[in-house]
Design a protein around this motif. Structure first.
Motif, PDB file in Angstrom:
ATOM      1  N   LYS A   1       0.828  -1.038   0.006  1.00 57.99           N
ATOM      2  CA  LYS A   1      -0.115  -0.018  -0.019  1.00 57.99           C
ATOM      3  C   LYS A   1       0.870   1.097   0.000  1.00 57.99           C
ATOM      4  CE  LYS A   1      -4.002  -1.850   2.292  1.00 57.99           C
ATOM      5  NZ  LYS A   1      -4.892  -1.992   3.210  1.00 57.99           N
ATOM      6  N   GLU A   2       1.816   1.264   0.805  1.00 55.73           N
ATOM      7  CA  GLU A   2       2.794   2.415   0.873  1.00 55.73           C
ATOM      8  C   GLU A   2       3.623   2.538  -0.312  1.00 55.73           C
ATOM      9  OE1 GLU A   2       7.095   3.201   2.941  1.00 55.73           O
ATOM     10  OE2 GLU A   2       5.413   2.590   4.352  1.00 55.73           O
ATOM     11  N   ASN A   3       3.961   1.465  -1.367  1.00 56.77           N
ATOM     12  CA  ASN A   3       4.675   1.568  -2.455  1.00 56.77           C
ATOM     13  C   ASN A   3       3.468   2.154  -3.546  1.00 56.77           C
ATOM     14  OD1 ASN A   3       7.079   0.743  -1.713  1.00 56.77           O
ATOM     15  ND2 ASN A   3       6.648  -1.322  -2.182  1.00 56.77           N
ATOM     16  N   ASP A   4       2.401   1.681  -3.430  1.00 59.14           N
ATOM     17  CA  ASP A   4       1.176   2.246  -4.328  1.00 59.14           C
ATOM     18  C   ASP A   4       0.849   3.590  -4.361  1.00 59.14           C
ATOM     19  OD1 ASP A   4       0.986  -0.330  -5.408  1.00 59.14           O
ATOM     20  OD2 ASP A   4      -0.772  -0.889  -4.259  1.00 59.14           O
ATOM     21  N   THR A   5       0.779   3.985  -2.914  1.00 54.66           N
ATOM     22  CA  THR A   5       0.503   5.513  -2.797  1.00 54.66           C
ATOM     23  C   THR A   5       1.772   6.302  -3.287  1.00 54.66           C
ATOM     24  OG1 THR A   5       1.520   5.391  -0.518  1.00 54.66           O
ATOM     25  CG2 THR A   5      -0.746   5.141  -0.652  1.00 54.66           C
ATOM     26  N   ARG A   6       3.076   5.891  -2.974  1.00 52.90           N
ATOM     27  CA  ARG A   6       4.191   6.578  -3.767  1.00 52.90           C
ATOM     28  C   ARG A   6       4.041   6.754  -4.845  1.00 52.90           C
ATOM     29  NH1 ARG A   6       9.520   4.836  -0.966  1.00 52.90           N
ATOM     30  NH2 ARG A   6       8.604   2.843  -1.199  1.00 52.90           N
ATOM     31  N   ALA A   7       3.938   5.536  -5.607  1.00 54.24           N
ATOM     32  CA  ALA A   7       3.811   5.608  -7.200  1.00 54.24           C
ATOM     33  C   ALA A   7       2.776   6.707  -7.744  1.00 54.24           C
ATOM     34  CB  ALA A   7       3.645   4.311  -7.633  1.00 54.24           C
TER      35      ALA A   7
END
Length: 88
Positions: A13-19
């Motif tokens: 989820k953190e990687n998705d929001t950063r992307a």
């Protein structure tokens, strides 16, 4: 040989929001460059020659905005593919 990797949901989820934020910021920067290029070109339309530095800079902003936009979208698509590959 197939190796199962544990994946934490919070990391994904953190990687998705950063992307998503990265793609959004690149899109905003592309629009800002496009608007800047249009404004600069409009203020320097008095002499349409290659020696008119203002219009050349404006055209550079216009072309650069397209590159910024497509690079941002490509980075977002590559991140989606990477996250799909990691979950498999």
């Amino acid at each position: 040989m197939i190796v199962n990797k544990p994946v934490r949901v919070s990391d994904n989820k953190e990687n998705d929001t950063r992307a998503t934020q990265m793609v959004f910021m690149m899109t905003v920067m592309a629009w800002m460059a496009l608007i800047t290029g249009v404004v600069i070109c409009l203020f320097n339309l008095h002499a349409l020659t290659h020696s008119n530095t203002g219009i050349m800079v404006g055209i550079g902003f216009l072309v650069g905005s397209v590159y910024i936009y497509f690079i941002g979208k490509a980075m977002g698509l590559l991140d989606i593919r990477r996250s799909e590959r990691d979950t498999d």
